[in-house]
Design an enzyme around this catalytic site. Structure first.
Site, PDB file in Angstrom:
ATOM      1  N   SER A   1       0.840  -1.211   0.000  1.00  0.00           N
ATOM      2  CA  SER A   1       0.000   0.000   0.000  1.00  0.00           C
ATOM      3  C   SER A   1       0.858   1.238   0.000  1.00  0.00           C
ATOM      4  CB  SER A   1      -0.922  -0.008   1.235  1.00  0.00           C
ATOM      5  OG  SER A   1      -1.691  -1.179   1.255  1.00  0.00           O
TER       6      SER A   1
ATOM      7  N   GLN B   1       3.319   3.844  -2.678  1.00  0.00           N
ATOM      8  CA  GLN B   1       2.982   4.864  -3.674  1.00  0.00           C
ATOM      9  C   GLN B   1       2.091   4.298  -4.777  1.00  0.00           C
ATOM     10  OE1 GLN B   1       3.712   7.766  -2.580  1.00  0.00           O
ATOM     11  NE2 GLN B   1       5.646   8.420  -3.481  1.00  0.00           N
ATOM     12  N   ILE B   2       2.479   3.134  -5.324  1.00  0.00           N
ATOM     13  CA  ILE B   2       1.666   2.561  -6.410  1.00  0.00           C
ATOM     14  C   ILE B   2       0.361   2.015  -5.822  1.00  0.00           C
ATOM     15  CG2 ILE B   2       1.543   0.825  -8.254  1.00  0.00           C
ATOM     16  CD1 ILE B   2       4.536   1.059  -8.617  1.00  0.00           C
TER      17      ILE B   2
ATOM     18  N   ASP C   1      -0.825  -4.244   3.783  1.00  0.00           N
ATOM     19  CA  ASP C   1       0.588  -3.887   3.937  1.00  0.00           C
ATOM     20  C   ASP C   1       1.073  -4.444   5.267  1.00  0.00           C
ATOM     21  OD1 ASP C   1       2.300  -1.482   2.290  1.00  0.00           O
ATOM     22  OD2 ASP C   1       3.138  -2.108   4.218  1.00  0.00           O
TER      23      ASP C   1
ATOM     24  N   ARG D   1      13.316   1.130  -5.843  1.00  0.00           N
ATOM     25  CA  ARG D   1      14.693   1.523  -6.140  1.00  0.00           C
ATOM     26  C   ARG D   1      15.031   2.890  -5.569  1.00  0.00           C
ATOM     27  NH1 ARG D   1      16.696   1.569 -12.104  1.00  0.00           N
ATOM     28  NH2 ARG D   1      14.532   2.007 -12.619  1.00  0.00           N
TER      29      ARG D   1
ATOM     30  N   ARG E   1      17.678  -2.306 -10.569  1.00  0.00           N
ATOM     31  CA  ARG E   1      16.526  -3.146 -10.251  1.00  0.00           C
ATOM     32  C   ARG E   1      16.996  -4.471  -9.660  1.00  0.00           C
ATOM     33  NH1 ARG E   1      14.921  -0.762 -15.275  1.00  0.00           N
ATOM     34  NH2 ARG E   1      12.994   0.415 -15.073  1.00  0.00           N
TER      35      ARG E   1
ATOM     36  N   ASN F   1      13.325  -8.567  -2.266  1.00  0.00           N
ATOM     37  CA  ASN F   1      11.960  -8.734  -2.763  1.00  0.00           C
ATOM     38  C   ASN F   1      11.584 -10.193  -3.026  1.00  0.00           C
ATOM     39  OD1 ASN F   1      11.529  -6.061  -2.417  1.00  0.00           O
ATOM     40  ND2 ASN F   1      11.686  -5.498  -4.572  1.00  0.00           N
TER      41      ASN F   1
ATOM     42  N   THR G   1       6.179  -5.612  -8.579  1.00  0.00           N
ATOM     43  CA  THR G   1       7.438  -5.499  -7.827  1.00  0.00           C
ATOM     44  C   THR G   1       8.671  -5.811  -8.693  1.00  0.00           C
ATOM     45  OG1 THR G   1       6.246  -6.138  -5.835  1.00  0.00           O
ATOM     46  CG2 THR G   1       8.637  -6.364  -5.764  1.00  0.00           C
TER      47      THR G   1
ATOM     48  N   HIS H   1      11.921  -6.211 -18.365  1.00  0.00           N
ATOM     49  CA  HIS H   1      11.782  -4.833 -17.904  1.00  0.00           C
ATOM     50  C   HIS H   1      13.126  -4.417 -17.328  1.00  0.00           C
ATOM     51  CE1 HIS H   1       9.966  -1.260 -16.357  1.00  0.00           C
ATOM     52  NE2 HIS H   1      10.180  -1.569 -15.107  1.00  0.00           N
TER      53      HIS H   1
HETATM   54  O1  TXD Z   1       7.174  -1.395 -14.340  1.00  0.00           O
HETATM   55  C1  TXD Z   1       7.234  -1.808 -13.233  1.00  0.00           C
HETATM   56  N1  TXD Z   1       6.987  -3.090 -12.996  1.00  0.00           N
HETATM   57  C2  TXD Z   1       7.583  -0.917 -12.098  1.00  0.00           C
HETATM   58  C3  TXD Z   1       7.956  -1.531 -10.860  1.00  0.00           C
HETATM   59  C4  TXD Z   1       7.509   0.489 -12.194  1.00  0.00           C
HETATM   60  C5  TXD Z   1       7.706   1.261 -11.084  1.00  0.00           C
HETATM   61  C6  TXD Z   1       7.997   0.712  -9.770  1.00  0.00           C
HETATM   62  N2  TXD Z   1       8.208  -0.684  -9.769  1.00  0.00           N
HETATM   63  C7  TXD Z   1       8.357  -1.417  -8.505  1.00  0.00           C
HETATM   64  O2  TXD Z   1       7.092  -1.492  -7.836  1.00  0.00           O
HETATM   65  C8  TXD Z   1       9.251  -0.815  -7.456  1.00  0.00           C
HETATM   66  O3  TXD Z   1      10.593  -1.036  -7.749  1.00  0.00           O
HETATM   67  C9  TXD Z   1       8.783  -1.547  -6.229  1.00  0.00           C
HETATM   68  O4  TXD Z   1       9.378  -2.834  -6.182  1.00  0.00           O
HETATM   69  C10 TXD Z   1       7.284  -1.732  -6.452  1.00  0.00           C
HETATM   70  C11 TXD Z   1       6.403  -0.834  -5.605  1.00  0.00           C
HETATM   71  O5  TXD Z   1       6.699   0.514  -5.826  1.00  0.00           O
HETATM   72  P1  TXD Z   1       6.141   1.657  -4.851  1.00  0.00           P
HETATM   73  O6  TXD Z   1       6.627   2.958  -5.376  1.00  0.00           O
HETATM   74  O7  TXD Z   1       4.693   1.481  -4.604  1.00  0.00           O
HETATM   75  O8  TXD Z   1       6.943   1.311  -3.524  1.00  0.00           O
HETATM   76  P2  TXD Z   1       6.598   1.697  -1.997  1.00  0.00           P
HETATM   77  O9  TXD Z   1       5.904   3.011  -1.949  1.00  0.00           O
HETATM   78  O10 TXD Z   1       7.844   1.506  -1.223  1.00  0.00           O
HETATM   79  O11 TXD Z   1       5.554   0.583  -1.571  1.00  0.00           O
HETATM   80  C12 TXD Z   1       5.913  -0.720  -1.286  1.00  0.00           C
HETATM   81  C13 TXD Z   1       5.087  -1.154  -0.120  1.00  0.00           C
HETATM   82  C14 TXD Z   1       5.417  -0.399   1.187  1.00  0.00           C
HETATM   83  O12 TXD Z   1       4.245   0.201   1.699  1.00  0.00           O
HETATM   84  C15 TXD Z   1       5.944  -1.502   2.108  1.00  0.00           C
HETATM   85  O13 TXD Z   1       5.577  -1.314   3.469  1.00  0.00           O
HETATM   86  C16 TXD Z   1       5.255  -2.727   1.525  1.00  0.00           C
HETATM   87  O14 TXD Z   1       5.315  -2.541   0.127  1.00  0.00           O
HETATM   88  N3  TXD Z   1       5.871  -3.995   1.889  1.00  0.00           N
HETATM   89  C17 TXD Z   1       5.140  -5.107   2.077  1.00  0.00           C
HETATM   90  N4  TXD Z   1       3.808  -5.322   1.981  1.00  0.00           N
HETATM   91  C18 TXD Z   1       3.381  -6.563   2.256  1.00  0.00           C
HETATM   92  N5  TXD Z   1       4.199  -7.579   2.599  1.00  0.00           N
HETATM   93  C19 TXD Z   1       5.529  -7.406   2.695  1.00  0.00           C
HETATM   94  N6  TXD Z   1       6.336  -8.408   3.032  1.00  0.00           N
HETATM   95  C20 TXD Z   1       6.049  -6.107   2.434  1.00  0.00           C
HETATM   96  N7  TXD Z   1       7.301  -5.587   2.447  1.00  0.00           N
HETATM   97  C21 TXD Z   1       7.171  -4.289   2.105  1.00  0.00           C
END
Ligand code: TXD
Length: 319
Positions: A11, A13-14, A34, A83, A89, A96, A120, A176
């Site tokens: 939960s 940014q995305i 989350d 990142r 990545r 991850n 992810t 990607h």
């Molecule tokens: O094209 C694509 N596929 C991408 C991928 C484009 C942009 C970003 N991309 C990847 O998406 C980026 O490298 C990240 O691996 C993911 C998620 O990006 P976001 O910007 O949403 O990252 P955040 O804001 O850090 O959110 C990740 C959330 C955060 O709230 C953590 O607390 C949570 O993941 N988190 C978890 N949730 C559940 N279970 C576990 N184990 C966990 N660990 C962290």
């Protein structure tokens, strides 16, 4: 008819942007999950409070428990670490991978019939790990990257030609990463392929090469500007297009990281290729003929993905 249930695992940014878009498009009810306490609850309450103004009906729920995923129709996975500047990545791989194992187990237990979209990074390896750990049918587990990469390509081309983004279609294949393959000859403006537009004097080959490069580095460009995270508006919009095609059985042809079992000469790997997404998940893999530089680029990209998958297998041999 009961509303669809869409589970957002992660939960950040995305995840937050996804929940907002699901509401605005009235795609269904949302469960935001989350590990951080309060964040999914706070974001879902905030978005729910926007619903009387924006005019949508959706139940928005935040949770720290996998049980709440029960019976979800779609799961969109962004859980993990994004990142930071200077980080590739691939650096994210080992952190991850563990997250995918937990998430895969949660989905297998509570939402085994869902269509699963992994976002992810490193994407092609994480979607592979998610499918292996959830054991869901491969056609129900896909990765989001190609829709985003081709949207970036489309946007840059529309800007170059000063035409509507709606009339530009673009085609990006492969993993990607820096080795993705934007296919110039299959990218068009109102059906006119880019090489013809060069001949027509709309642009030069040099400009097209620059745009291809900018597309390849599209993610890094945003990371360098934001400094504290990666892109989230366009990635969320891309995953929503995939979820919508599944839920509404639109059968859109979208570039996705799909499980290949022999297509394009690739086995037991997820790589970005065009697929048809409908109510059965990945209903068809579109296998186009690749030659010359395109084939070379695709093969290079496959090697890059294979390296990541091998690294996953080394860390988690049971997958
Ligand atoms: O094209 C694509 N596929 C991408 C991928 C484009 C942009 C970003 N991309 C990847 O998406 C980026 O490298 C990240 O691996 C993911 C998620 O990006 P976001 O910007 O949403 O990252 P955040 O804001 O850090 O959110 C990740 C959330 C955060 O709230 C953590 O607390 C949570 O993941 N988190 C978890 N949730 C559940 N279970 C576990 N184990 C966990 N660990 C962290």
């Amino acid at each position: 008819m009961a509303r669809n249930k869409i589970a957002l695992i992660g939960s950040g940014q995305i995840g937050g942007t996804l929940a907002h878009l699901v509401g605005l498009k009235e795609l269904g009810d949302v469960v935001m999950f989350d590990i951080v306490e309060g964040v999914p609850q706070g974001k879902s309450l905030d978005i729910a409070q926007s619903s009387p103004i924006s005019g949508f009906d959706a139940v928005m729920k935040g949770t720290n428990s996998y049980e709440a995923l029960d019976g979800a129709d779609v799961c969109i996975v962004t859980a993990g670490v994004p990142r930071k500047p200077g980080m590739s990545r691939d650096d994210l791989l080992s952190i991850n991978l563990k997250v995918m194992e937990q998430v895969g187990a949660g989905i297998a237990k509570y939402a085994p019939d869902a269509f699963v979209i992994c976002i992810t990074n490193p994407l092609d390896a994480m979607v592979w790990a998610l499918q292996k750990s959830s054991k869901l049918p491969a056609k129900k587990v896909v990765g989001m990257a190609g829709v985003l990469d081709s949207a970036r390509f489309r946007y840059f081309l529309a800007d170059e030609f000063n035409v509507s983004v709606e009339d530009v279609s673009a085609f990006v294949l492969g993993g990607h990463g820096d080795s993705m393959v934007p296919l110039v000859r299959y990218s068009t403006v109102a059906g006119i392929p880019l090489p013809d537009l060069v001949k027509m004097g709309w642009t030069s080959q040099g400009r097209i090469d620059e745009i291809v490069n900018r597309t390849r580095n599209g993610g890094a460009e945003i990371v360098n500007l934001l400094k504290t995270g990666s892109a989230f508006y366009a990635p969320a919009a891309s995953a929503i297009a995939m979820a919508e095609s599944y839920l509404r059985d639109k059968k859109r042809v979208l570039p996705c990281a799909a499980y290949l079992s022999g297509e394009y000469g690739v086995k037991d790997m997820y790589v970005g290729v065009p697929v048809v997404i409908g109510s059965k998940g990945v209903e068809r893999i579109v296998e186009i003929e690749l030659s010359g530089k395109d084939r070379e680029g695709f093969d290079k990209s496959v090697v890059a993905v294979q390296t990541l998958v091998d690294a996953c297998k080394k860390i988690a041999p049971d997958l």
